[in-house]
Design a protein around this motif. Structure first.
Motif, short mmCIF file in Angstrom:
data_model
loop_
_atom_site.label_atom_id
_atom_site.label_comp_id
_atom_site.label_asym_id
_atom_site.label_seq_id
_atom_site.Cartn_x
_atom_site.Cartn_y
_atom_site.Cartn_z
N ASP A 142 0.86 -1.05 0.63
CA ASP A 142 0.05 0.17 0.52
C ASP A 142 1.18 1.50 0.27
O ASP A 142 1.62 1.26 0.87
CB ASP A 142 -0.85 0.07 0.97
CG ASP A 142 -1.91 -1.21 0.96
OD1 ASP A 142 -2.31 -1.85 0.25
OD2 ASP A 142 -2.63 -1.44 2.57
N THR A 192 0.42 9.03 -0.30
CA THR A 192 0.38 9.76 -1.58
C THR A 192 1.27 10.86 -0.86
O THR A 192 2.03 10.93 0.01
CB THR A 192 -1.47 10.48 -1.92
OG1 THR A 192 -1.43 11.24 -0.25
CG2 THR A 192 -2.34 9.63 -2.48
N GLY A 249 -6.07 12.71 -9.59
CA GLY A 249 -5.49 12.06 -9.82
C GLY A 249 -4.21 12.09 -8.69
O GLY A 249 -3.51 11.38 -9.16
N LYS A 250 -4.53 12.46 -7.74
CA LYS A 250 -3.48 12.12 -7.06
C LYS A 250 -3.35 10.91 -6.17
O LYS A 250 -2.76 11.43 -5.42
CB LYS A 250 -2.84 13.39 -6.23
CG LYS A 250 -2.22 14.53 -7.47
CD LYS A 250 -0.69 14.76 -7.60
CE LYS A 250 0.00 15.62 -8.36
NZ LYS A 250 1.22 15.73 -9.04
N CYS A 300 -6.26 7.73 -4.77
CA CYS A 300 -7.07 7.25 -5.34
C CYS A 300 -8.19 7.06 -4.67
O CYS A 300 -8.82 7.89 -3.83
CB CYS A 300 -6.38 6.16 -3.98
SG CYS A 300 -6.29 5.49 -2.86
N ASN A 325 -10.36 5.69 -3.04
CA ASN A 325 -11.54 4.59 -1.90
C ASN A 325 -9.90 4.67 -1.07
O ASN A 325 -9.34 3.39 -0.65
CB ASN A 325 -11.76 3.40 -2.06
CG ASN A 325 -12.91 4.07 -3.05
OD1 ASN A 325 -13.96 4.42 -2.31
ND2 ASN A 325 -12.96 2.52 -4.09
N PRO A 326 -9.83 5.45 -0.21
CA PRO A 326 -8.31 5.54 0.30
C PRO A 326 -8.43 4.14 1.86
O PRO A 326 -9.99 4.41 2.24
CB PRO A 326 -7.84 6.60 0.93
CG PRO A 326 -8.55 7.76 -0.01
CD PRO A 326 -9.45 6.76 -0.29
N CYS A 352 -3.26 4.08 0.14
CA CYS A 352 -4.27 3.24 -1.27
C CYS A 352 -3.32 2.45 -1.46
O CYS A 352 -2.51 2.10 -1.38
CB CYS A 352 -3.81 4.84 -2.49
SG CYS A 352 -4.49 6.36 -2.47
N TYR A 379 -3.03 0.06 -7.31
CA TYR A 379 -3.06 1.87 -7.24
C TYR A 379 -1.77 2.15 -6.80
O TYR A 379 -1.15 3.41 -7.69
CB TYR A 379 -4.10 3.03 -6.10
CG TYR A 379 -3.87 4.33 -6.96
CD1 TYR A 379 -4.36 5.32 -7.69
CD2 TYR A 379 -2.89 5.15 -6.05
CE1 TYR A 379 -4.10 6.07 -7.96
CE2 TYR A 379 -2.28 6.93 -5.42
CZ TYR A 379 -3.40 6.91 -6.75
OH TYR A 379 -3.16 8.72 -7.34
N CYS A 380 -1.01 1.10 -6.49
CA CYS A 380 0.58 1.63 -5.90
C CYS A 380 0.67 -0.30 -6.12
O CYS A 380 0.84 -0.90 -5.60
CB CYS A 380 0.98 1.31 -4.92
SG CYS A 380 0.53 3.27 -4.70
#
Length: 199
Positions: free
Chosen positions: A15, A18, A44-45, A47, A49-50, A100, A104-105
């Motif tokens: 995970d 940001t 875009g910085k 996700c 649903n963090p 995130c 996403y990552c």
């Protein structure tokens, strides 16, 4: 399982966090970092649903270390410190970041073993990357992307201990100095580094 020279047995899709966001100044009612406002301001910085949120003062203190009573800290709505809840009637200025999940990552991370080369008996606890590399040749990759730091006794993440850190990054390592602490002591910490996995 991917095996690397610097890898322990643990490989994971990590995970990620940001960047830090400071979208507003403290107002008459307090300090608020609203998730929807940040997402609009920085498209875009973050996700959609963090899975976690972290707040720090602009000087890097946790709310607990700063002495603030927090009204709300939620991945859905964001972070709120209300002046009316504070003993001194003021809130610090806060920044927030969000964690995130994959994809996403999507980076796979190979973690080293845990290292505890120093004890906080002198000026503090010094777990620097240079010293650890010298004492453990070939075990840590050239450019670690991540660092984890926990206490040696309870595995408490360093960020939750309330102590102030002189160095805390994957390219330099970790240093807790006694001189930076209110009680002039540091807890004993151990560190590990996250390295990119070579496919």
């Amino acid at each position: 399982m991917l095996q690397q020279p610097y890898c322990s047995t643990e490989v994971e899709a990590i995970d990620c966090w940001t960047e830090w966001f400071d979208s507003s100044e403290p107002s008459g009612s307090g300090s608020t970092e609203n998730f929807a406002r940040i997402a609009r301001k920085y498209p875009g910085k973050i996700c959609p649903n963090p899975i976690d949120i972290e707040a720090r003062t602009l000087f890097g203190l946790t709310p607990e270390a700063a002495g603030d009573v927090i009204e709300k800290s939620s991945t859905n709505s964001g972070f709120t410190c209300r002046r009316r809840n504070q003993p001194n009637g003021r809130c610090n200025d806060y920044k927030v970041r969000f964690s995130c999940p994959p994809p996403y990552c999507a980076e796979l991370v190979c973690w080293t073993k845990w290292y505890d080369r120093d004890h906080p008996s002198g000026s503090g606890d010094w777990e620097t990357l240079g010293n650890l590399r010298d004492e453990n040749p070939g075990e840590i990759c050239e450019k670690p992307h991540y660092i984890e730091v926990v206490t040696t006794d309870t595995m408490t993440p360093a960020i939750y201990t309330g102590e102030n850190f002189h160095i805390y990054n994957p390219t330099s390592g970790f240093v807790c100095r006694k001189v930076d602490q209110q009680r002039n002591i540091c807890r004993d910490y151990k560190v590990r580094f996250g390295c990119p996995c070579n496919h």
